[in-house]
Design a protein around this motif. Structure first.
Motif, PDB file in Angstrom:
ATOM      1  N   GLY A 120       0.818  -1.203   0.000  1.00 41.18           N
ATOM      2  CA  GLY A 120       0.000   0.000   0.000  1.00 41.18           C
ATOM      3  C   GLY A 120       0.850   1.250   0.000  1.00 41.18           C
ATOM      4  N   GLU A 121       0.202   2.372   0.250  1.00 37.97           N
ATOM      5  CA  GLU A 121       0.830   3.688   0.166  1.00 37.97           C
ATOM      6  C   GLU A 121       2.012   3.821   1.132  1.00 37.97           C
ATOM      7  OE1 GLU A 121       1.539   7.412  -1.315  1.00 37.97           O
ATOM      8  OE2 GLU A 121       0.096   5.976  -2.092  1.00 37.97           O
ATOM      9  N   GLU A 122       1.890   3.292   2.336  1.00 37.77           N
ATOM     10  CA  GLU A 122       2.974   3.407   3.312  1.00 37.77           C
ATOM     11  C   GLU A 122       4.247   2.725   2.806  1.00 37.77           C
ATOM     12  OE1 GLU A 122       3.959   1.846   7.769  1.00 37.77           O
ATOM     13  OE2 GLU A 122       1.952   2.675   7.431  1.00 37.77           O
ATOM     14  N   ALA A 123       4.107   1.560   2.206  1.00 36.49           N
ATOM     15  CA  ALA A 123       5.260   0.833   1.672  1.00 36.49           C
ATOM     16  C   ALA A 123       5.866   1.579   0.485  1.00 36.49           C
ATOM     17  CB  ALA A 123       4.860  -0.583   1.267  1.00 36.49           C
ATOM     18  N   ILE A 124       5.039   2.180  -0.340  1.00 34.30           N
ATOM     19  CA  ILE A 124       5.549   2.990  -1.453  1.00 34.30           C
ATOM     20  C   ILE A 124       6.348   4.171  -0.914  1.00 34.30           C
ATOM     21  CG2 ILE A 124       4.916   4.547  -3.348  1.00 34.30           C
ATOM     22  CD1 ILE A 124       2.558   2.700  -3.913  1.00 34.30           C
ATOM     23  N   GLN A 125       5.824   4.836   0.107  1.00 35.18           N
ATOM     24  CA  GLN A 125       6.515   5.986   0.677  1.00 35.18           C
ATOM     25  C   GLN A 125       7.851   5.585   1.308  1.00 35.18           C
ATOM     26  OE1 GLN A 125       5.727   9.100   0.002  1.00 35.18           O
ATOM     27  NE2 GLN A 125       3.986   8.289  -1.150  1.00 35.18           N
TER      28      GLN A 125
END
Length: 96
Positions: free
Chosen positions: A64-69
């Protein structure tokens, strides 16, 4: 796992290509780690009509977004000011 299309455009100043080439070995090292972990599906450089590198396109797979960031926080092309604009869109690789 969700997939994403990343389009990243390089800065266009006179030193942009020089920064890209200096950061490139570190970027490719991280890309190899991402490929080994299954996060990188494919990636490559976008080229100008003169075939000069002007950006990157990647298809990635993250929880999700946290892993992308987390990835972006350590991406050499961002840390070394190669990528100026990064666009992230949900994506689905076609099963052919």
């Amino acid at each position: 796992m969700p997939q994403f299309l990343i389009t990243a455009l390089d800065y266009t100043d006179a030193q942009a290509l020089e920064r890209r080439m200096a950061a490139r070995p570190f970027h490719l090292e991280l890309a190899k780690k991402m490929k080994a972990s299954g996060n990188l599906i494919l990636g490559g450089a976008m080229l100008s009509p003169e075939e000069k590198m002007i950006g990157s396109t990647l298809v990635v797979e993250f929880e999700g977004e946290e892993a992308i960031q987390q990835w972006l926080a350590e991406e050499p092309y961002l840390l070394q000011k190669v990528w100026e604009k990064v666009d992230i869109k949900p994506f689905k690789v076609a099963a052919l």
